[in-house]
Design an enzyme around this catalytic site. Structure first.
Site, short mmCIF file in Angstrom:
data_model
loop_
_atom_site.label_atom_id
_atom_site.label_comp_id
_atom_site.label_asym_id
_atom_site.label_seq_id
_atom_site.Cartn_x
_atom_site.Cartn_y
_atom_site.Cartn_z
N SER A 61 0.29 -64.50 -23.82
CA SER A 61 -0.77 -64.06 -22.39
C SER A 61 0.27 -63.91 -21.50
O SER A 61 1.29 -63.22 -21.46
CB SER A 61 -0.14 -66.03 -22.37
OG SER A 61 -1.16 -66.14 -20.47
N SER B 54 4.50 -70.94 -15.40
CA SER B 54 4.17 -70.46 -14.42
C SER B 54 4.66 -70.52 -13.19
O SER B 54 4.34 -71.29 -12.40
CB SER B 54 2.73 -69.35 -13.52
OG SER B 54 3.20 -68.71 -13.61
N ILE C 128 1.64 -62.12 -10.09
CA ILE C 128 0.26 -62.09 -10.23
C ILE C 128 -0.30 -63.18 -9.78
O ILE C 128 -1.48 -63.14 -9.79
CB ILE C 128 -0.43 -61.00 -11.84
CG1 ILE C 128 0.36 -59.83 -12.67
CG2 ILE C 128 -1.38 -61.63 -11.78
CD1 ILE C 128 -0.15 -59.53 -13.48
#
Length: 290
Positions: A17, A120, A69
Protein backbone atom coordinates in the site's frame (compact mmCIF):
# COMPACT_ATOMS: atom_id res chain seq x y z
CA UNK A 1 1.83 -21.04 -6.52
CA UNK A 2 0.59 -19.69 -3.19
CA UNK A 3 -2.91 -20.03 -1.76
CA UNK A 4 -4.10 -17.58 0.86
CA UNK A 5 -7.71 -17.71 2.05
CA UNK A 6 -8.81 -19.68 -1.03
CA UNK A 7 -7.12 -17.16 -3.34
CA UNK A 8 -4.43 -18.75 -5.52
CA UNK A 9 -1.58 -16.52 -6.68
CA UNK A 10 1.40 -17.28 -8.89
CA UNK A 11 3.96 -16.23 -6.29
CA UNK A 12 4.20 -14.15 -3.08
CA UNK A 13 5.18 -10.86 -4.76
CA UNK A 14 2.59 -8.12 -4.26
CA UNK A 15 2.77 -4.34 -4.31
CA UNK A 16 2.43 -2.77 -0.87
CA UNK A 17 0.00 0.00 0.00
CA UNK A 18 1.03 3.59 -0.63
CA UNK A 19 3.06 3.00 -3.78
CA UNK A 20 0.47 3.20 -6.56
CA UNK A 21 -1.98 6.13 -6.61
CA UNK A 22 -5.64 5.17 -6.81
CA UNK A 23 -5.85 6.23 -10.45
CA UNK A 24 -7.70 3.50 -12.39
CA UNK A 25 -5.66 3.59 -15.61
CA UNK A 26 -2.38 3.60 -13.71
CA UNK A 27 -3.33 0.61 -11.56
CA UNK A 28 -4.45 -1.30 -14.64
CA UNK A 29 -1.21 -0.50 -16.50
CA UNK A 30 0.96 -1.71 -13.62
CA UNK A 31 -1.07 -4.94 -13.42
CA UNK A 32 -0.79 -5.62 -17.12
CA UNK A 33 2.84 -4.62 -17.67
CA UNK A 34 4.60 -5.85 -14.52
CA UNK A 35 2.27 -8.65 -13.37
CA UNK A 36 2.49 -8.48 -9.59
CA UNK A 37 0.53 -11.28 -7.94
CA UNK A 38 -1.66 -8.61 -6.32
CA UNK A 39 -1.76 -4.86 -5.75
CA UNK A 40 -2.59 -3.24 -2.44
CA UNK A 41 -4.31 0.09 -2.97
CA UNK A 42 -3.44 3.23 -1.10
CA UNK A 43 -5.59 3.54 2.01
CA UNK A 44 -9.01 4.95 1.12
CA UNK A 45 -11.45 6.72 3.41
CA UNK A 46 -15.17 7.21 2.88
CA UNK A 47 -14.77 10.73 1.49
CA UNK A 48 -11.78 12.33 -0.25
CA UNK A 49 -9.02 13.37 2.12
CA UNK A 50 -6.51 16.07 1.26
CA UNK A 51 -2.86 15.13 1.76
CA UNK A 52 -0.69 17.17 4.08
CA UNK A 53 1.06 20.19 2.63
CA UNK A 54 4.51 19.60 1.13
CA UNK A 55 7.13 18.59 1.75
CA UNK A 56 5.53 15.20 2.37
CA UNK A 57 8.38 12.87 1.37
CA UNK A 58 12.13 13.06 1.91
CA UNK A 59 14.93 10.66 1.05
CA UNK A 60 17.14 10.02 4.06
CA UNK A 61 19.67 7.63 2.51
CA UNK A 62 19.73 5.18 -0.39
CA UNK A 63 16.74 2.92 0.12
CA UNK A 64 15.39 4.85 3.11
CA UNK A 65 12.59 7.42 3.00
CA UNK A 66 10.31 9.27 5.39
CA UNK A 67 6.82 10.38 4.42
CA UNK A 68 3.86 12.18 5.90
CA UNK A 69 1.32 12.21 3.09
CA UNK A 70 -1.40 11.83 5.69
CA UNK A 71 -3.63 9.27 3.98
CA UNK A 72 -4.54 11.70 1.21
CA UNK A 73 -6.89 9.86 -1.15
CA UNK A 74 -9.77 10.39 -3.62
CA UNK A 75 -12.34 8.56 -1.48
CA UNK A 76 -13.62 4.99 -1.49
CA UNK A 77 -15.77 5.31 -4.63
CA UNK A 78 -12.61 5.71 -6.74
CA UNK A 79 -11.81 2.04 -6.14
CA UNK A 80 -14.91 1.01 -8.07
CA UNK A 81 -13.54 2.69 -11.20
CA UNK A 82 -10.54 0.36 -11.35
CA UNK A 83 -10.74 -2.37 -13.98
CA UNK A 84 -9.48 -5.40 -12.08
CA UNK A 85 -6.67 -6.98 -14.12
CA UNK A 86 -4.97 -8.53 -11.09
CA UNK A 87 -6.21 -9.22 -7.55
CA UNK A 88 -6.75 -6.11 -5.44
CA UNK A 89 -6.09 -5.92 -1.73
CA UNK A 90 -8.04 -2.81 -0.78
CA UNK A 91 -6.59 -0.86 2.13
CA UNK A 92 -9.31 0.90 4.10
CA UNK A 93 -9.16 3.55 6.79
CA UNK A 94 -11.32 6.00 8.64
CA UNK A 95 -11.67 8.14 11.72
CA UNK A 96 -14.31 5.91 13.32
CA UNK A 97 -15.49 2.32 13.42
CA UNK A 98 -18.58 3.22 11.43
CA UNK A 99 -16.61 4.98 8.69
CA UNK A 100 -14.32 1.98 8.24
CA UNK A 101 -17.36 -0.29 7.97
CA UNK A 102 -18.94 1.99 5.37
CA UNK A 103 -15.74 2.06 3.32
CA UNK A 104 -15.69 -1.74 3.24
CA UNK A 105 -19.29 -1.77 2.00
CA UNK A 106 -18.33 0.59 -0.84
CA UNK A 107 -15.15 -1.17 -2.04
CA UNK A 108 -15.77 -4.86 -1.44
CA UNK A 109 -17.05 -5.63 -4.95
CA UNK A 110 -13.55 -4.92 -6.33
CA UNK A 111 -11.50 -6.52 -3.56
CA UNK A 112 -10.11 -9.99 -3.02
CA UNK A 113 -8.88 -9.07 0.47
CA UNK A 114 -9.75 -6.16 2.75
CA UNK A 115 -6.79 -4.68 4.62
CA UNK A 116 -7.70 -2.46 7.57
CA UNK A 117 -5.07 0.18 8.23
CA UNK A 118 -4.92 0.91 11.95
CA UNK A 119 -1.24 1.76 11.96
CA UNK A 120 -0.55 4.87 9.87
CA UNK A 121 1.43 7.29 12.07
CA UNK A 122 0.74 10.31 9.87
CA UNK A 123 -2.79 11.54 10.55
CA UNK A 124 -4.32 12.38 13.90
CA UNK A 125 -7.58 10.55 14.47
CA UNK A 126 -6.82 7.92 11.84
CA UNK A 127 -4.71 4.80 11.64
CA UNK A 128 -2.62 4.36 14.77
CA UNK A 129 -5.15 6.35 16.81
CA UNK A 130 -7.71 3.58 16.28
CA UNK A 131 -5.51 0.58 17.09
CA UNK A 132 -6.95 0.28 20.59
CA UNK A 133 -10.39 -0.32 19.02
CA UNK A 134 -9.18 -3.13 16.78
CA UNK A 135 -11.52 -5.78 18.21
CA UNK A 136 -14.61 -3.63 17.70
CA UNK A 137 -13.46 -2.63 14.21
CA UNK A 138 -13.06 -6.26 13.16
CA UNK A 139 -16.48 -7.22 14.50
CA UNK A 140 -18.09 -4.33 12.65
CA UNK A 141 -16.34 -5.05 9.34
CA UNK A 142 -17.01 -8.79 9.50
CA UNK A 143 -20.71 -8.04 9.87
CA UNK A 144 -20.83 -6.52 6.36
CA UNK A 145 -18.40 -8.61 4.29
CA UNK A 146 -17.53 -12.22 3.60
CA UNK A 147 -14.15 -11.28 2.15
CA UNK A 148 -10.97 -12.15 4.04
CA UNK A 149 -10.11 -9.30 6.41
CA UNK A 150 -6.49 -8.54 7.26
CA UNK A 151 -5.30 -5.93 9.75
CA UNK A 152 -2.17 -3.85 9.17
CA UNK A 153 -0.27 -3.28 12.40
CA UNK A 154 2.74 -1.16 13.28
CA UNK A 155 6.09 -1.98 14.90
CA UNK A 156 4.84 -1.49 18.43
CA UNK A 157 5.81 -3.17 21.69
CA UNK A 158 2.25 -4.50 22.06
CA UNK A 159 1.93 -5.80 18.50
CA UNK A 160 1.52 -9.44 19.61
CA UNK A 161 -1.26 -8.44 22.01
CA UNK A 162 -3.07 -6.39 19.36
CA UNK A 163 -2.68 -9.18 16.82
CA UNK A 164 -4.30 -11.55 19.28
CA UNK A 165 -7.25 -9.20 19.84
CA UNK A 166 -7.78 -8.86 16.09
CA UNK A 167 -7.65 -12.61 15.51
CA UNK A 168 -9.92 -13.31 18.47
CA UNK A 169 -12.59 -11.09 16.90
CA UNK A 170 -12.37 -12.79 13.51
CA UNK A 171 -9.51 -11.24 11.53
CA UNK A 172 -8.37 -13.65 8.82
CA UNK A 173 -4.78 -12.47 8.73
CA UNK A 174 -2.31 -9.70 9.45
CA UNK A 175 -0.15 -7.32 7.45
CA UNK A 176 3.14 -6.68 9.23
CA UNK A 177 4.46 -3.98 9.47
CA UNK A 178 3.70 -0.34 8.80
CA UNK A 179 6.31 2.41 8.93
CA UNK A 180 8.10 3.65 12.06
CA UNK A 181 7.39 7.19 13.21
CA UNK A 182 10.47 9.37 12.83
CA UNK A 183 11.65 12.97 12.76
CA UNK A 184 14.27 14.96 10.82
CA UNK A 185 15.23 18.52 11.83
CA UNK A 186 16.43 21.17 9.37
CA UNK A 187 19.69 22.45 10.89
CA UNK A 188 19.20 25.92 9.37
CA UNK A 189 15.64 26.56 10.59
CA UNK A 190 15.64 24.09 13.51
CA UNK A 191 12.19 22.99 12.39
CA UNK A 192 11.06 19.59 11.09
CA UNK A 193 11.72 19.19 7.37
CA UNK A 194 8.34 17.58 6.76
CA UNK A 195 5.43 20.02 6.97
CA UNK A 196 3.52 17.63 9.25
CA UNK A 197 6.53 17.29 11.53
CA UNK A 198 6.95 13.58 12.08
CA UNK A 199 6.74 10.98 9.33
CA UNK A 200 6.77 7.27 8.66
CA UNK A 201 10.25 5.86 8.03
CA UNK A 202 10.32 3.15 5.37
CA UNK A 203 12.86 1.17 3.40
CA UNK A 204 15.84 -1.05 4.06
CA UNK A 205 16.29 -0.12 7.72
CA UNK A 206 12.84 -1.56 8.42
CA UNK A 207 13.63 -5.09 7.22
CA UNK A 208 15.15 -6.67 10.36
CA UNK A 209 12.44 -5.12 12.52
CA UNK A 210 9.70 -6.43 10.24
CA UNK A 211 11.32 -9.85 10.13
CA UNK A 212 11.50 -10.10 13.92
CA UNK A 213 7.85 -9.09 14.35
CA UNK A 214 6.64 -11.45 11.62
CA UNK A 215 8.48 -14.36 13.23
CA UNK A 216 7.22 -13.52 16.72
CA UNK A 217 3.60 -13.20 15.60
CA UNK A 218 3.72 -16.33 13.42
CA UNK A 219 5.28 -18.28 16.26
CA UNK A 220 2.49 -17.16 18.59
CA UNK A 221 -0.53 -17.60 16.31
CA UNK A 222 0.44 -19.44 13.10
CA UNK A 223 -1.72 -16.98 11.15
CA UNK A 224 -1.61 -15.90 7.49
CA UNK A 225 0.71 -12.90 7.22
CA UNK A 226 1.49 -10.38 4.50
CA UNK A 227 5.05 -9.27 5.20
CA UNK A 228 6.01 -5.68 4.40
CA UNK A 229 9.05 -3.60 5.25
CA UNK A 230 12.42 -3.07 3.61
CA UNK A 231 12.34 -5.86 1.04
CA UNK A 232 14.92 -5.14 -1.67
CA UNK A 233 15.84 -8.43 -3.33
CA UNK A 234 14.85 -12.08 -3.59
CA UNK A 235 16.84 -13.06 -0.50
CA UNK A 236 14.73 -10.65 1.56
CA UNK A 237 11.59 -12.33 0.22
CA UNK A 238 12.89 -15.78 1.22
CA UNK A 239 13.70 -14.42 4.67
CA UNK A 240 10.16 -13.14 5.15
CA UNK A 241 8.66 -16.42 3.98
CA UNK A 242 10.93 -18.34 6.35
CA UNK A 243 9.80 -16.11 9.23
CA UNK A 244 6.14 -16.89 8.49
CA UNK A 245 4.87 -14.51 5.80
CA UNK A 246 2.75 -15.96 3.00
CA UNK A 247 2.80 -12.89 0.76
CA UNK A 248 5.48 -10.21 0.61
CA UNK A 249 4.80 -6.57 -0.21
CA UNK A 250 7.26 -4.53 -2.26
CA UNK A 251 7.33 -0.83 -1.49
CA UNK A 252 10.35 1.44 -1.29
CA UNK A 253 12.32 -0.74 -3.70
CA UNK A 254 9.80 0.12 -6.42
CA UNK A 255 10.34 3.83 -5.81
CA UNK A 256 14.10 3.36 -5.88
CA UNK A 257 14.50 0.89 -8.75
CA UNK A 258 11.21 1.01 -10.69
CA UNK A 259 8.56 -1.63 -11.25
CA UNK A 260 10.79 -3.77 -13.47
CA UNK A 261 12.50 -4.97 -10.29
CA UNK A 262 9.47 -7.21 -9.71
CA UNK A 263 10.58 -9.49 -12.54
CA UNK A 264 14.18 -9.35 -11.35
CA UNK A 265 13.14 -10.54 -7.88
CA UNK A 266 10.81 -13.13 -9.40
CA UNK A 267 13.63 -14.65 -11.45
CA UNK A 268 15.85 -14.79 -8.38
CA UNK A 269 13.15 -16.66 -6.48
CA UNK A 270 12.58 -19.11 -9.31
CA UNK A 271 16.30 -19.89 -9.58
CA UNK A 272 16.56 -20.41 -5.82
CA UNK A 273 13.57 -22.76 -5.68
CA UNK A 274 14.86 -24.75 -8.65
CA UNK A 275 18.33 -25.06 -7.15
CA UNK A 276 17.00 -26.16 -3.75
CA UNK A 277 14.18 -28.33 -5.07
CA UNK A 278 11.67 -26.42 -2.96
CA UNK A 279 8.23 -24.84 -3.32
CA UNK A 280 7.12 -21.63 -1.66
CA UNK A 281 4.95 -23.61 0.75
CA UNK A 282 8.00 -25.52 1.97
CA UNK A 283 9.64 -22.30 3.13
CA UNK A 284 6.75 -20.52 4.87
CA UNK A 285 7.46 -20.52 8.61
CA UNK A 286 10.47 -22.85 8.35
CA UNK A 287 12.57 -20.68 10.67
CA UNK A 288 9.90 -20.98 13.35
CA UNK A 289 9.75 -24.76 13.02
CA UNK A 290 13.51 -25.25 13.33
Amino acid sequence: MITIKNITLNDPLIIASGIIPDVPNYVETICEKYKPSAITTKTVTLNPLEPHKPPTVIKLHDGIYMNAIGLGNPGAKAINEIGVLCPLIVSVGGSSINEIKEVVEVVQSKAKIIEINVSSPNRKGYGESLSKLIGDIIESVKSVTKLPVFVKLGPWDNVIELAGKALEKGADGLTLINTIKGLIIDVETFKPILYYGTGGVSGRCLYPIALRIIKDVYEEYGVDIIGVGGVYDWTDVIGMLAAGAKLVGLGTVLIEKGFSVIEEIRKGLQSYLLEKGLKFEDIIGISVRK
